[in-house]
Design an enzyme around this catalytic site. Structure first.
Site, PDB file in Angstrom:
ATOM      1  N   ASP A 239       0.855  -1.182   0.000  1.00 38.51           N
ATOM      2  CA  ASP A 239       0.000   0.000   0.000  1.00 38.51           C
ATOM      3  C   ASP A 239       0.894   1.236   0.000  1.00 38.51           C
ATOM      4  O   ASP A 239       2.068   1.182   0.366  1.00 38.51           O
ATOM      5  CB  ASP A 239      -0.921  -0.020   1.218  1.00 38.51           C
ATOM      6  CG  ASP A 239      -2.104   0.917   1.057  1.00 38.51           C
ATOM      7  OD1 ASP A 239      -2.246   1.506  -0.031  1.00 38.51           O
ATOM      8  OD2 ASP A 239      -2.876   1.060   2.021  1.00 38.51           O
TER       9      ASP A 239
ATOM     10  N   CYS B 290     -14.270 -24.243  18.397  1.00 36.92           N
ATOM     11  CA  CYS B 290     -13.440 -24.292  17.201  1.00 36.92           C
ATOM     12  C   CYS B 290     -12.480 -25.467  17.326  1.00 36.92           C
ATOM     13  O   CYS B 290     -12.096 -25.854  18.437  1.00 36.92           O
ATOM     14  CB  CYS B 290     -12.667 -22.972  17.058  1.00 36.92           C
ATOM     15  SG  CYS B 290     -11.489 -22.937  15.694  1.00 36.92           S
TER      16      CYS B 290
END
Length: 506
Positions: free
Chosen positions: A85, A272
């Site tokens: 970026d 999870c």
């Protein structure tokens, strides 16, 4: 061409993005990597998570290492594809940065970035219309100038689309950027809108950009990295995502799931089975140092995002992306608002949705929202514009859609055939939701009998049925069991036979 579409479903696609370091499968995530300090070593991102692409910040590298900084792959320790970026985010947050558009373009080439981003001017989520117009004009001006500064033709360049929530400006910017020599287009300024959970506006922004940009170029959604919203963005056509949320949430003790976020110190069990959670109990997170907990949470969060993207890609292959989007968007009211806004773009979705997927599966309908999926929209449009009644079939008999499928094998259909076996002028069609009117000769065509529905008879079918009656030129129209404009209601086949007998056979 650096991007090839391999599979489609809705507006989503599985693609192959070619960079000088290899081919990347999309949709995919670029984890944001701080070039100075990171929670997870970049090498782990490739080795443990299977991620071939990261994004880092060229402006931070410039400020920390100076203008003679070495190769970005050496700085980060990542040997895959790296996007950099330009510092535009810092420009948005701090109001100014110490570089120029030309310098940062040339600097990204110097540090051997694989994908560079020009220094655009972000609109942000709270700009006035006048401020937004300035960001669009300045971004386009810089984009045009940047092309002459490039020297490395093996590098891909991203041209951001600004305009924010002002859709006319966003469309103008997208069309202008689409005419320039860029290979990827990031959608700028969504972060603050996502932080507000304004997913309806986000849908408008993505759809506006997609319809204005060249379809062969990937769309990158800046700052999107929570698993619960990725499928909605993919369904609209987003191909690339970047986010530091996996690390930022971890720093704050937040535990990502595919349906939301939890505080890890409030969990009694870990919902999870990723490599982090499979080896630990919830209380283990309280027994380690803050730094260790942050690292564990960041890894868990990233595993969840990676798993979600794998599920999304598989949904595209199987043609079940709509079901995936529906399930995710029902986890939060604001996401559901985004799903309902998606329905405003059903024509765009239908245009991009394949007629038949590689794997043919039945459709599921839960409510009126489900009834707006592209297959229904496509069928209703085509039955209205392309269908003509069979020659000699002057009498229309509408019967309710039976539970049995295909409809032509149902008890009611067999009864109709038996009652009118000596007549050639009776045309049997089925009425009901989600498809409206289904002629018997089409009823075994996908997906007219390949669906399961929780809707019941509903009301939406009436509009389709009335339009069908008024445009197809039948001499007589009868409907079994319902009142309908343009049709005579009958309560049984025996009643219809008594009515038709005086008419004689066709």
């Amino acid at each position: 061409m650096c991007f090839e579409v391999k599979e489609r479903d809705l507006g989503g696609r599985i693609g192959a993005l070619r960079t000088r370091r290899g081919v990347l499968e999309t949709p995919t995530l670029m984890p944001v990597v701080n070039p100075v300090k990171n929670t997870i070593r970049p090498a782990e991102l490739k080795d443990d998570f299977g991620l071939e692409l990261i994004i880092t910040n060229a402006y931070i590298i410039l400020k920390h290492y100076g203008r003679e900084a070495r190769d970005v792959h050496e700085i980060t320790g990542f040997d895959g594809t790296i996007m950099t970026d330009s510092g535009a985010y810092q420009l948005l947050i701090y109001g100014g940065i110490d570089t120029t558009p030309e310098e940062i373009v040339r600097f990204q080439e110097r540090i051997r970035s694989d994908i560079g981003v020009i220094l655009d001017v972000p609109t942000g989520g709270f700009a006035t219309k006048q401020e937004a117009e300035h960001t669009v004009k300045e971004t386009i001006r810089r984009a045009k100038e940047s092309i002459s500064w490039r020297e490395d033709d093996t590098m891909l360049w991203a041209g951001p689309v600004q305009g924010g929530r002002y859709l006319d400006l966003l469309e103008f910017c997208a069309r202008a950027m689409g005419e320039l020599d860029f290979q990827i287009h990031p959608l700028g300024s969504p972060t603050q809108i996502m932080e507000e959970y304004d997913y309806a506006t986000l849908v408008d922004m993505i759809a506006t950009a997609k319809r204005a940009l060249p379809p062969e170029r990937p769309l990158h959604l800046f700052g999107a990295g929570h698993p619960m919203m990725l499928s909605l963005a993919v369904a609209l056509g987003c191909d690339l995502f970047d986010s530091a949320a996996y690390a930022l949430f971890a720093k704050d003790g937040r535990y990502m799931t595919q349906s939301g976020t939890m505080r890890v110190d409030e969990l009694e069990e870990l919902p999870c089975s990723c490599p982090i959670c499979a080896k630990r109990d919830a209380e283990d997170f309280a027994e380690v140092t803050k730094e260790e907990r942050e690292g564990l949470l960041a890894r868990h969060n990233l595993y969840v995002v990676v798993e979600e993207l794998r599920s999304i890609r598989e949904s595209i292959r199987e043609g079940t992306l709509w079901e995936h989007v529906e399930s995710r968007c029902r986890t939060h009211p604001k996401l559901y608002c985004g799903l309902k806004r998606l329905l405003d773009y059903r024509e765009y979705l239908e245009l991009n949705d394949p007629l038949v997927n590689r794997v043919v599966r039945g459709l599921f309908f839960y409510d009126e929202v489900s009834m707006s999926r592209p297959e229904v929209y496509r069928y209703k449009e085509r039955i209205a514009s392309r269908y003509s009644r069979p020659k000699g079939k002057d009498i229309l008999l509408l019967v309710p859609m039976p539970e049995e499928k295909p409809f032509t094998k149902s008890k009611i259909c067999n009864s109709v055939k038996e009652f009118f076996r000596d007549r050639e002028d009776v045309h049997v069609c089925f009425y009901g939701d989600p498809f409206g009117v289904v002629p018997s000769e089409l009823s075994e065509t996908f997906p007219l009998s390949q669906f399961e529905s929780a809707i019941g008879l509903g009301k939406a079918w009436r509009e389709s049925a009335e339009a069908f009656i008024s445009t197809k030129g039948y001499k007589k129209v009868f409907i079994l069991g319902q009142e309908l404009k343009g049709a005579k209601m009958i309560n049984s086949l025996e009643e219809l036979k008594r009515v038709l007998d005086p008419l004689g056979s066709a």
